[in-house]
Design an enzyme around this catalytic site. Sequence first.
Site, mmCIF file in Angstrom:
data_model
loop_
_atom_site.group_PDB
_atom_site.id
_atom_site.type_symbol
_atom_site.label_atom_id
_atom_site.label_comp_id
_atom_site.label_asym_id
_atom_site.label_seq_id
_atom_site.Cartn_x
_atom_site.Cartn_y
_atom_site.Cartn_z
ATOM 1 N N PHE A 174 0.875 -1.170 0.000
ATOM 2 C CA PHE A 174 0.000 0.000 0.000
ATOM 3 C C PHE A 174 0.911 1.218 0.000
ATOM 4 O O PHE A 174 1.709 1.405 0.928
ATOM 5 C CB PHE A 174 -0.903 0.003 1.237
ATOM 6 C CG PHE A 174 -1.772 1.221 1.343
ATOM 7 C CD1 PHE A 174 -2.871 1.389 0.520
ATOM 8 C CD2 PHE A 174 -1.489 2.205 2.282
ATOM 9 C CE1 PHE A 174 -3.682 2.518 0.615
ATOM 10 C CE2 PHE A 174 -2.296 3.343 2.387
ATOM 11 C CZ PHE A 174 -3.394 3.487 1.554
ATOM 12 N N TRP A 184 0.365 -4.586 2.466
ATOM 13 C CA TRP A 184 -1.028 -4.592 2.020
ATOM 14 C C TRP A 184 -1.689 -5.794 2.676
ATOM 15 O O TRP A 184 -1.452 -6.931 2.321
ATOM 16 C CB TRP A 184 -1.082 -4.668 0.506
ATOM 17 C CG TRP A 184 -2.448 -4.771 -0.084
ATOM 18 C CD1 TRP A 184 -3.645 -4.809 0.558
ATOM 19 C CD2 TRP A 184 -2.757 -4.863 -1.475
ATOM 20 N NE1 TRP A 184 -4.675 -4.906 -0.325
ATOM 21 C CE2 TRP A 184 -4.157 -4.949 -1.595
ATOM 22 C CE3 TRP A 184 -1.981 -4.888 -2.645
ATOM 23 C CZ2 TRP A 184 -4.805 -5.051 -2.823
ATOM 24 C CZ3 TRP A 184 -2.628 -4.998 -3.860
ATOM 25 C CH2 TRP A 184 -4.020 -5.082 -3.961
ATOM 26 N N GLY A 223 -7.817 -8.580 4.043
ATOM 27 C CA GLY A 223 -8.789 -8.537 5.118
ATOM 28 C C GLY A 223 -10.035 -7.814 4.653
ATOM 29 O O GLY A 223 -10.321 -7.723 3.459
ATOM 30 N N ASP A 260 -11.995 10.182 12.860
ATOM 31 C CA ASP A 260 -12.970 9.619 11.916
ATOM 32 C C ASP A 260 -13.049 8.108 12.143
ATOM 33 O O ASP A 260 -12.494 7.324 11.366
ATOM 34 C CB ASP A 260 -12.575 9.926 10.473
ATOM 35 C CG ASP A 260 -13.615 9.428 9.465
ATOM 36 O OD1 ASP A 260 -14.719 9.030 9.892
ATOM 37 O OD2 ASP A 260 -13.314 9.427 8.253
#
Length: 257
Positions: free
Chosen positions: A32, A70, A73, A159
Amino acid sequence: MDYLLGEDWEITPAGGATGKAYFAKHHEQRLFLKRNSSPFLAVLSAEGIVPKLVWTKRLENGDVITAQQWKSGRELESHEMGQERVAKLLKKIHDSEPLLGMLRRLGKAPAYPARILGKLEGSLDPDIAAMPAVREAKIFLQKEVGNVVMSEQVVCHGDVNHNNWLLGEDSRLYLIDWDGAMVGDPAIDLGMLLYWYIPEQDWEDWLRRYGTVLSPELKLRMKWYAAAQAIDSIQWHKDRSRFEEMNKWADFLSGLL
């Protein structure tokens, strides 16, 4: 990105609000990638809050690229937000001295209630400010701002939507997307999580698993921050012409009040 990794890698945008994230795949290797992420990421990785940071590289134009594992999941479902592992991970984040120390070194000023309210009032356009729920919420925020006492300063995610909780295939839970991280009252995270996902009759049990008690003072703080975040979200979605999401937040705010 192709120049950085080589032509053998398959690189695709990961979406998100910033457009700075990518998925990279080469045979069994998966990464990622993110452009210009905060140095805060390294501490999050070391604390086990996000998937492991693999490397960091600086490009000739000054951009910094980070690569994380990465993780295969899935996002948590809404009904899973009541689980003990969610409460425990959030408590670990709020108790972390390394996370707090790093944000302070990065110059993050604490998000005091008066500062939040002032910034909020300066950001609303006339249409949003005129909405009945927003008008009512602003009256509540102004009336109670002096009663919202931030007794401790912690790292808040800002968030805690269920989409930001990643459950790996190895059953490890992570909280990702830290672009809105701040130093503030833990009630900033607790309020949104409880109001969105946990029936009010279960708040005491959830908070017991987190490690605190539901006092009238905490209840006020959670409501205050949740109302402020809801107004901010209404404006944010309106600015991007996401009117369906804007209306969802307006309905949430009405129910909160």
